[in-house]
Design a protein around this motif. Structure first.
Motif, PDB file in Angstrom:
ATOM      1  N   ALA A 120      27.506  32.021 -12.323  1.00  0.00           N
ATOM      2  CA  ALA A 120      28.084  31.345 -11.153  1.00  0.00           C
ATOM      3  C   ALA A 120      27.768  29.932 -10.886  1.00  0.00           C
ATOM      4  CB  ALA A 120      27.754  32.179  -9.882  1.00  0.00           C
ATOM      5  N   HIS A 121      26.302  29.710 -11.293  1.00  0.00           N
ATOM      6  CA  HIS A 121      25.646  28.268 -11.238  1.00  0.00           C
ATOM      7  C   HIS A 121      26.626  27.420 -12.236  1.00  0.00           C
ATOM      8  CE1 HIS A 121      22.560  25.297 -11.934  1.00  0.00           C
ATOM      9  NE2 HIS A 121      22.404  25.362 -10.816  1.00  0.00           N
ATOM     10  N   GLU A 122      26.872  28.023 -13.400  1.00  0.00           N
ATOM     11  CA  GLU A 122      27.330  27.051 -14.391  1.00  0.00           C
ATOM     12  C   GLU A 122      29.031  26.748 -14.053  1.00  0.00           C
ATOM     13  OE1 GLU A 122      27.409  29.313 -17.960  1.00  0.00           O
ATOM     14  OE2 GLU A 122      25.447  28.742 -18.474  1.00  0.00           O
ATOM     15  N   ARG A 123      29.494  27.633 -13.103  1.00  0.00           N
ATOM     16  CA  ARG A 123      30.977  27.369 -12.585  1.00  0.00           C
ATOM     17  C   ARG A 123      30.860  26.605 -11.253  1.00  0.00           C
ATOM     18  NH1 ARG A 123      32.748  33.659 -13.580  1.00  0.00           N
ATOM     19  NH2 ARG A 123      32.957  33.441 -15.607  1.00  0.00           N
ATOM     20  N   GLY A 124      29.723  26.174 -10.740  1.00  0.00           N
ATOM     21  CA  GLY A 124      29.493  25.213  -9.789  1.00  0.00           C
ATOM     22  C   GLY A 124      29.574  25.829  -8.293  1.00  0.00           C
ATOM     23  N   MET A 125      29.570  27.318  -8.446  1.00  0.00           N
ATOM     24  CA  MET A 125      29.542  28.150  -7.255  1.00  0.00           C
ATOM     25  C   MET A 125      28.481  27.696  -6.365  1.00  0.00           C
ATOM     26  SD  MET A 125      31.052  31.694  -8.407  1.00  0.00           S
ATOM     27  CE  MET A 125      32.590  31.925  -9.177  1.00  0.00           C
ATOM     28  N   GLU A 174      21.302  44.523   5.962  1.00  0.00           N
ATOM     29  CA  GLU A 174      19.898  44.599   5.426  1.00  0.00           C
ATOM     30  C   GLU A 174      20.128  44.919   3.753  1.00  0.00           C
ATOM     31  OE1 GLU A 174      16.899  43.390   6.690  1.00  0.00           O
ATOM     32  OE2 GLU A 174      18.288  42.786   8.215  1.00  0.00           O
ATOM     33  N   GLY A 175      21.110  45.572   3.370  1.00  0.00           N
ATOM     34  CA  GLY A 175      21.598  45.770   2.163  1.00  0.00           C
ATOM     35  C   GLY A 175      22.090  44.812   1.239  1.00  0.00           C
ATOM     36  N   ALA A 176      22.207  43.530   1.737  1.00  0.00           N
ATOM     37  CA  ALA A 176      22.934  42.486   0.927  1.00  0.00           C
ATOM     38  C   ALA A 176      22.354  41.166   1.350  1.00  0.00           C
ATOM     39  CB  ALA A 176      24.128  42.413   1.306  1.00  0.00           C
ATOM     40  N   LEU A 177      22.396  40.221   0.357  1.00  0.00           N
ATOM     41  CA  LEU A 177      21.982  38.928   0.659  1.00  0.00           C
ATOM     42  C   LEU A 177      22.785  37.905   0.463  1.00  0.00           C
ATOM     43  CD1 LEU A 177      18.399  39.378  -1.504  1.00  0.00           C
ATOM     44  CD2 LEU A 177      18.616  39.407   0.926  1.00  0.00           C
ATOM     45  N   TYR A 178      22.782  36.910   1.436  1.00  0.00           N
ATOM     46  CA  TYR A 178      23.674  35.527   1.203  1.00  0.00           C
ATOM     47  C   TYR A 178      22.964  34.854   0.124  1.00  0.00           C
ATOM     48  CZ  TYR A 178      26.596  36.824   5.242  1.00  0.00           C
ATOM     49  OH  TYR A 178      27.384  37.376   6.071  1.00  0.00           O
ATOM     50  N   VAL A 179      23.439  34.380  -0.834  1.00  0.00           N
ATOM     51  CA  VAL A 179      22.541  33.419  -1.791  1.00  0.00           C
ATOM     52  C   VAL A 179      23.349  32.106  -2.125  1.00  0.00           C
ATOM     53  CG1 VAL A 179      21.513  33.358  -4.176  1.00  0.00           C
ATOM     54  CG2 VAL A 179      21.516  35.505  -3.088  1.00  0.00           C
ATOM     55  N   ARG A 180      22.646  31.022  -1.659  1.00  0.00           N
ATOM     56  CA  ARG A 180      23.039  29.677  -1.862  1.00  0.00           C
ATOM     57  C   ARG A 180      22.543  29.108  -3.151  1.00  0.00           C
ATOM     58  NH1 ARG A 180      21.387  24.989   1.843  1.00  0.00           N
ATOM     59  NH2 ARG A 180      23.467  25.649   2.968  1.00  0.00           N
ATOM     60  N   LEU A 181      23.431  29.023  -4.186  1.00  0.00           N
ATOM     61  CA  LEU A 181      23.005  28.532  -5.526  1.00  0.00           C
ATOM     62  C   LEU A 181      22.727  27.013  -5.444  1.00  0.00           C
ATOM     63  CD1 LEU A 181      25.486  30.325  -7.592  1.00  0.00           C
ATOM     64  CD2 LEU A 181      23.058  31.081  -7.293  1.00  0.00           C
ATOM     65  N   SER A 182      21.743  26.538  -6.267  1.00  0.00           N
ATOM     66  CA  SER A 182      21.385  25.023  -6.215  1.00  0.00           C
ATOM     67  C   SER A 182      22.465  24.371  -6.703  1.00  0.00           C
ATOM     68  CB  SER A 182      19.983  24.941  -7.020  1.00  0.00           C
ATOM     69  OG  SER A 182      20.241  25.359  -8.251  1.00  0.00           O
ATOM     70  N   ARG A 183      22.621  23.052  -6.630  1.00  0.00           N
ATOM     71  CA  ARG A 183      23.684  22.266  -7.256  1.00  0.00           C
ATOM     72  C   ARG A 183      23.312  21.955  -8.779  1.00  0.00           C
ATOM     73  NH1 ARG A 183      26.788  20.410  -3.580  1.00  0.00           N
ATOM     74  NH2 ARG A 183      25.901  20.121  -1.403  1.00  0.00           N
ATOM     75  N   ARG A 184      24.283  22.015  -9.567  1.00  0.00           N
ATOM     76  CA  ARG A 184      23.979  21.513 -11.074  1.00  0.00           C
ATOM     77  C   ARG A 184      23.317  20.180 -10.941  1.00  0.00           C
ATOM     78  NH1 ARG A 184      29.506  23.260 -13.819  1.00  0.00           N
ATOM     79  NH2 ARG A 184      30.216  21.987 -12.051  1.00  0.00           N
ATOM     80  N   GLN A 185      22.713  19.761 -12.369  1.00  0.00           N
ATOM     81  CA  GLN A 185      22.237  18.518 -12.344  1.00  0.00           C
ATOM     82  C   GLN A 185      23.489  17.679 -12.360  1.00  0.00           C
ATOM     83  OE1 GLN A 185      19.256  18.067 -15.429  1.00  0.00           O
ATOM     84  NE2 GLN A 185      17.920  18.423 -13.602  1.00  0.00           N
TER      85      GLN A 185
END
Length: 189
Positions: A120-125, A174-185
């Motif tokens: 997901a990070h590599e795809r820029g999500m 409580e059984g799930a998490l929203y995750v914000r991925l860091s930006r790619r360099q």
């Protein structure tokens, strides 16, 4: 899993870690010491392969050197901002991917989650949903519900994740998490 499929080096290492957490049956300690020697040898071979892959080639003035590990994000994760969480919960900010870890043991879930986040990070999500489950059977808290936030502070996850928060009720609560991925360099904000 197919019966005739061989385990990869990473899978053997993971299995070795699981195997070391158990006690051998009486009279089977010789086999365990052989397994430990084999796993140590395999682990060393994998580390050598990784080191060879990371060996830098000579750089000319035209080729910029690869960024050092110190230039990676520090990995300090902050909670999602309230307006961002509200937008995700109301559907105004899209969740670009989701993964459901229900029914997986921790070792499987760790590998699958790391692979999912890397892709997901590599795809820029930027925003994904990780469903751990509430794990409220038999009075337990849920192993994955407790473990996943701890994994996020480990080095292999740290540079991928900017922040995370428990999800809204309709996304798993409580059984799930929203995750914000860091930006790619090199990616602009």
């Amino acid at each position: 899993m197919a019966k005739d499929r061989k385990l990869s080096a990473d899978e053997r290492i993971l299995w070795g870690k699981v195997a070391r957490s158990t006690r051998p049956m009486p009279g089977k300690t010789d086999e365990l010491s052989e397994l430990d020697a084999f796993l140590a040898e395999t682990e060393a071979a994998v580390e050598r392969e990784k080191a060879e892959k990371q060996t830098p080639v000579s750089f000319t003035a035209e080729q910029p050197a690869t960024p050092s590990a110190s230039k990676r994000p520090a990995g300090v994760q902050h909670p999602l901002e309230r307006p961002v969480k509200r937008k995700i919960a109301k559907g105004r900010l899209a969740l670009e991917a989701r993964i459901d870890l229900h029914g997986l043991v921790q070792s499987e879930a760790h590998v699958i989650l790391l692979d999912f986040l890397i892709r997901a990070h590599e795809r820029g999500m930027r925003h994904v949903l990780v469903i751990t489950g509430k794990g409220s059977s038999m009075g337990s808290d849920g192993a994955l519900k407790r473990a996943v936030p701890l994994w996020f502070s480990k080095p292999e996850f740290r540079y991928l994740i900017s922040s995370y928060e428990p999800a809204a009720q309709h996304h798993g609560g409580e059984g799930a998490l929203y995750v914000r991925l860091s930006r790619r360099q090199g990616e602009r904000p």
